[in-house]
Scaffold this motif. Structure first.
Motif, short mmCIF file in Angstrom:
data_model
loop_
_atom_site.label_atom_id
_atom_site.label_comp_id
_atom_site.label_asym_id
_atom_site.label_seq_id
_atom_site.Cartn_x
_atom_site.Cartn_y
_atom_site.Cartn_z
N CYS A 22 14.77 -1.94 -33.95
CA CYS A 22 13.59 -1.11 -33.65
C CYS A 22 13.55 -0.71 -32.19
N ASN A 23 13.81 -1.65 -31.30
CA ASN A 23 13.80 -1.36 -29.87
C ASN A 23 14.81 -0.27 -29.53
N ILE A 24 16.00 -0.39 -30.05
CA ILE A 24 17.07 0.58 -29.75
C ILE A 24 16.80 1.92 -30.42
N PHE A 25 16.43 1.90 -31.71
CA PHE A 25 16.24 3.14 -32.46
C PHE A 25 15.19 4.03 -31.83
N TYR A 26 14.00 3.51 -31.58
CA TYR A 26 12.92 4.36 -31.07
C TYR A 26 13.14 4.75 -29.60
N GLU A 27 13.82 3.92 -28.83
CA GLU A 27 14.20 4.30 -27.47
C GLU A 27 15.15 5.49 -27.51
#
Length: 139
Positions: A22-27
């Motif tokens: 989630c952290n990587i995807f939305y960033e």
């Protein structure tokens, strides 16, 4: 035949993987969208507001054509899928929700669901389903 992992361990691992995802995807989606295609499996499927897109290259183009945006993730949930249902492939489901602000549009609620599979130690998106929430006006 592969030995089935302890369910508690599977759940803990899915939470750890889902949190990182989630952290990587939305960033990437909000700030470096040109990199997001690397997160999809070659044969991935996307359903975006009812529009179906198949294949990593097609998904990458579709997402690039969307307006700039900023997501606020309010919640997510991660669950492992038993390997007997995935031909022995390590697979998790990640459900997310929050708000998104697209350029020149008001803030809207959204939900998004992913199925991820582990390919040589890297989590790849197999399916991605995105939906904006309807705005209700009370009378």
């Amino acid at each position: 035949m592969a030995v089935e992992q302890d369910p508690k361990v599977q759940i803990e691992q899915s939470i750890e993987a889902g949190t990182k995802f989630c952290n990587i995807f939305y960033e990437h989606f909000d700030k470096t969208r040109h990199k997001i295609g690397k997160m999809y499996h070659d044969s991935a499927q996307l359903v975006w507001e009812g529009n179906g897109v198949v294949g990593k290259a097609n998904i990458e183009k579709y997402l690039q054509d969307l307006p700039g945006c900023s997501h606020r993730l309010d919640w997510f949930d991660c669950q492992p899928i038993l390997s007997q249902f995935t031909s022995g492939k390590e697979t998790i489901v990640v459900a997310t929700g929050g708000t998104v602000k697209y350029d020149a549009h008001p803030v809207r609620g959204f939900t998004q669901n992913f199925m991820l599979t582990n390919v040589d130690g890297t989590w790849k998106i197999i399916t991605d389903s995105f939906r904006l929430q309807k705005t209700f006006v009370q009378s």
